[in-house]
Design a protein around this motif. Structure first.
Motif, short mmCIF file in Angstrom:
data_model
loop_
_atom_site.label_atom_id
_atom_site.label_comp_id
_atom_site.label_asym_id
_atom_site.label_seq_id
_atom_site.Cartn_x
_atom_site.Cartn_y
_atom_site.Cartn_z
N PRO A 196 0.79 -1.23 0.00
CA PRO A 196 0.00 0.00 0.00
C PRO A 196 0.83 1.29 0.00
N ASP A 197 2.16 1.16 -0.18
CA ASP A 197 3.00 2.36 -0.14
C ASP A 197 2.71 3.30 -1.31
N HIS A 198 2.67 2.75 -2.52
CA HIS A 198 2.44 3.57 -3.70
C HIS A 198 0.99 3.39 -4.16
N LEU A 199 0.24 4.48 -4.09
CA LEU A 199 -1.17 4.45 -4.47
C LEU A 199 -1.39 4.99 -5.87
N ASN A 200 -0.38 5.73 -6.42
CA ASN A 200 -0.50 6.37 -7.73
C ASN A 200 0.78 6.13 -8.53
N TYR A 201 0.63 6.04 -9.87
CA TYR A 201 1.75 5.68 -10.75
C TYR A 201 1.74 6.61 -11.96
N PHE A 202 2.84 7.39 -12.10
CA PHE A 202 2.89 8.45 -13.09
C PHE A 202 3.96 8.18 -14.15
N THR A 203 3.71 8.71 -15.35
CA THR A 203 4.73 8.92 -16.36
C THR A 203 4.93 10.42 -16.50
N SER A 204 5.90 10.83 -17.32
CA SER A 204 6.10 12.27 -17.51
C SER A 204 4.85 12.91 -18.11
N GLU A 205 4.19 12.22 -19.01
CA GLU A 205 3.00 12.77 -19.65
C GLU A 205 1.85 12.93 -18.66
N SER A 206 1.59 11.90 -17.87
CA SER A 206 0.46 11.98 -16.94
C SER A 206 0.75 12.95 -15.79
N LEU A 207 2.02 13.07 -15.38
CA LEU A 207 2.36 14.04 -14.35
C LEU A 207 2.07 15.46 -14.84
N CYS A 208 2.41 15.73 -16.09
CA CYS A 208 2.12 17.05 -16.65
C CYS A 208 0.62 17.27 -16.80
N ASN A 209 -0.11 16.22 -17.13
CA ASN A 209 -1.57 16.34 -17.21
C ASN A 209 -2.16 16.74 -15.86
N VAL A 210 -1.69 16.11 -14.80
CA VAL A 210 -2.18 16.42 -13.45
C VAL A 210 -1.80 17.86 -13.08
N ALA A 211 -0.59 18.26 -13.43
CA ALA A 211 -0.15 19.62 -13.14
C ALA A 211 -1.04 20.65 -13.83
N GLU A 212 -1.30 20.43 -15.11
CA GLU A 212 -2.13 21.37 -15.86
C GLU A 212 -3.54 21.42 -15.30
N ALA A 213 -4.08 20.27 -14.89
CA ALA A 213 -5.44 20.21 -14.37
C ALA A 213 -5.57 20.89 -13.02
N THR A 214 -4.46 21.10 -12.32
CA THR A 214 -4.50 21.71 -10.99
C THR A 214 -3.93 23.13 -10.98
N GLY A 215 -3.84 23.73 -12.16
CA GLY A 215 -3.48 25.14 -12.23
C GLY A 215 -2.01 25.45 -12.33
N TRP A 216 -1.22 24.48 -12.79
CA TRP A 216 0.22 24.68 -12.94
C TRP A 216 0.60 24.65 -14.42
N LYS A 217 1.78 25.19 -14.72
CA LYS A 217 2.41 24.94 -16.01
C LYS A 217 3.75 24.26 -15.73
N CYS A 218 4.08 23.29 -16.54
CA CYS A 218 5.33 22.54 -16.39
C CYS A 218 6.40 23.24 -17.23
N VAL A 219 7.38 23.84 -16.56
CA VAL A 219 8.38 24.60 -17.29
C VAL A 219 9.62 23.78 -17.63
N GLU A 220 9.79 22.63 -16.97
CA GLU A 220 10.92 21.76 -17.29
C GLU A 220 10.66 20.37 -16.73
N LEU A 221 11.21 19.37 -17.40
CA LEU A 221 11.18 17.99 -16.94
C LEU A 221 12.60 17.45 -16.93
N LEU A 222 12.96 16.73 -15.88
CA LEU A 222 14.24 16.03 -15.83
C LEU A 222 13.99 14.57 -15.48
#
Length: 299
Positions: A196-222
């Motif tokens: 039960p440690d990890h409840l959510n699983y992200f890729t770079s694309e889905s992380l940016c989707n979540v950011a945009e949906a919550t009022g952020w802009k993604c200015v860089e990815l590493l």
């Protein structure tokens, strides 16, 4: 795909039967108690150099957007306190939230005065009810653990200064490397699913989707080192042969150190390119409050 998970409309995978807040509190309370009793891990010099290198790379990106100045930083889920220590060492004013003081007490006790322990959700809500704001909010390996990562990102945005930046690191799970390793039959299990440690699983694309949906802009990815590449060779496949896991980890640490010795702009460009094509064991998104336009750092 693991039948215990479903794909969220924003593209990340999440557990279907989510635990309650109280269940998570009890689980982590027990886990942290065990860690306090059994904490015998000591980092090698190579590992400490690796941790410092990752901080310096993220710092270089941060400074592109907020400049080389003294800032206030909130580390949400600060763990052993290394980012608190590094940030304080360059003159930043720091505060850390975590469920337990065990990690900081063990590895960076000089930062205990900057640590507040308790339920991270509640602590963030309390911050949001004040006039406090921060230039940098650090969320390193936190979003995968929480019941509602969307709510968490929304709350963080309310306490970030207008020109500030959030640094969000998550495991790169269900990545193209992991899926290909299954298809080529190098592995036969979704080994990255850790309930039960990890409840959510992200890729770079889905992380940016979540950011945009919550009022952020993604200015860089590493990205960081794509240790999943080792799965494609039988001599280094740490899932098939657990005995090679330590050697794979040490190789990753050494290669990261070699890469970090190169000019910092080249290093950042290298990790950025890997992230944008879907590689890296972890991915780090640098987020700023959205004002207009599309998210330039994301797919």
């Amino acid at each position: 795909m693991d039948p215990r998970l479903m794909k969220n409309s924003l593209g990340f995978w999440e557990i279907i039967e989510k635990p309650s807040t109280e269940e998570l509190k009890q689980y982590y309370g027990k886990k942290y108690f065990q860690e306090v009793k059994c904490d015998t891990h000591e980092y090698s010099l190579e590992e400490l150099q690796y941790l410092r290198a990752k901080f310096e790379q993220r710092l270089a990106v941060i400074q592109r957007y907020i400049g080389d100045r003294t800032v206030t930083m909130l580390d949400v889920g600060c763990g052993e306190g290394y980012n608190l220590a590094y940030s304080r060492g360059i003159g930043w004013s720091v505060k850390g939230f975590d469920f337990s003081s065990a990690g900081v007490q063990s590895k960076n006790p000089d930062c205990l005065d900057a640590l507040i322990t308790g339920n991270v959700y509640q602590l963030l809500a309390e911050e949001a009810s004040t006039d406090n704001s921060y230039d940098v909010i650090w969320l390193q390996n936190v979003l995968e653990h929480v019941i509602d990562p969307i709510e968490l990102l929304e709350t963080c945005r309310t306490i970030l200064s207008p020109e500030g930046i959030a640094v969000v690191t998550v495991p790169n799970d269900y990545s193209i490397a992991q899926i290909a390793a299954r298809e080529y039959q190098h592995i036969n299990t979704d080994f990255w699913v850790a309930l039960p440690d990890h409840l959510n699983y992200f890729t770079s694309e889905s992380l940016c989707n979540v950011a945009e949906a919550t009022g952020w802009k993604c200015v860089e990815l590493l990205a960081d080192f794509p240790i999943d590449w080792f799965l494609f060779h039988p001599g280094s496949n740490y899932v098939r042969d657990k005995g090679v896991g330590k050697a794979a980890h040490r190789a990753r640490v050494q290669l990261e150190t070699i890469i970090h010795q190169q000019p910092i702009d080249d290093v950042i460009n290298f990790w950025s390119a890997l992230a944008k094509i879907g590689f890296g064991r972890d991915i780090t998104a640098f987020l700023q409050p959205a004002r207009c336009g599309k998210t330039p750092g994301c797919k």
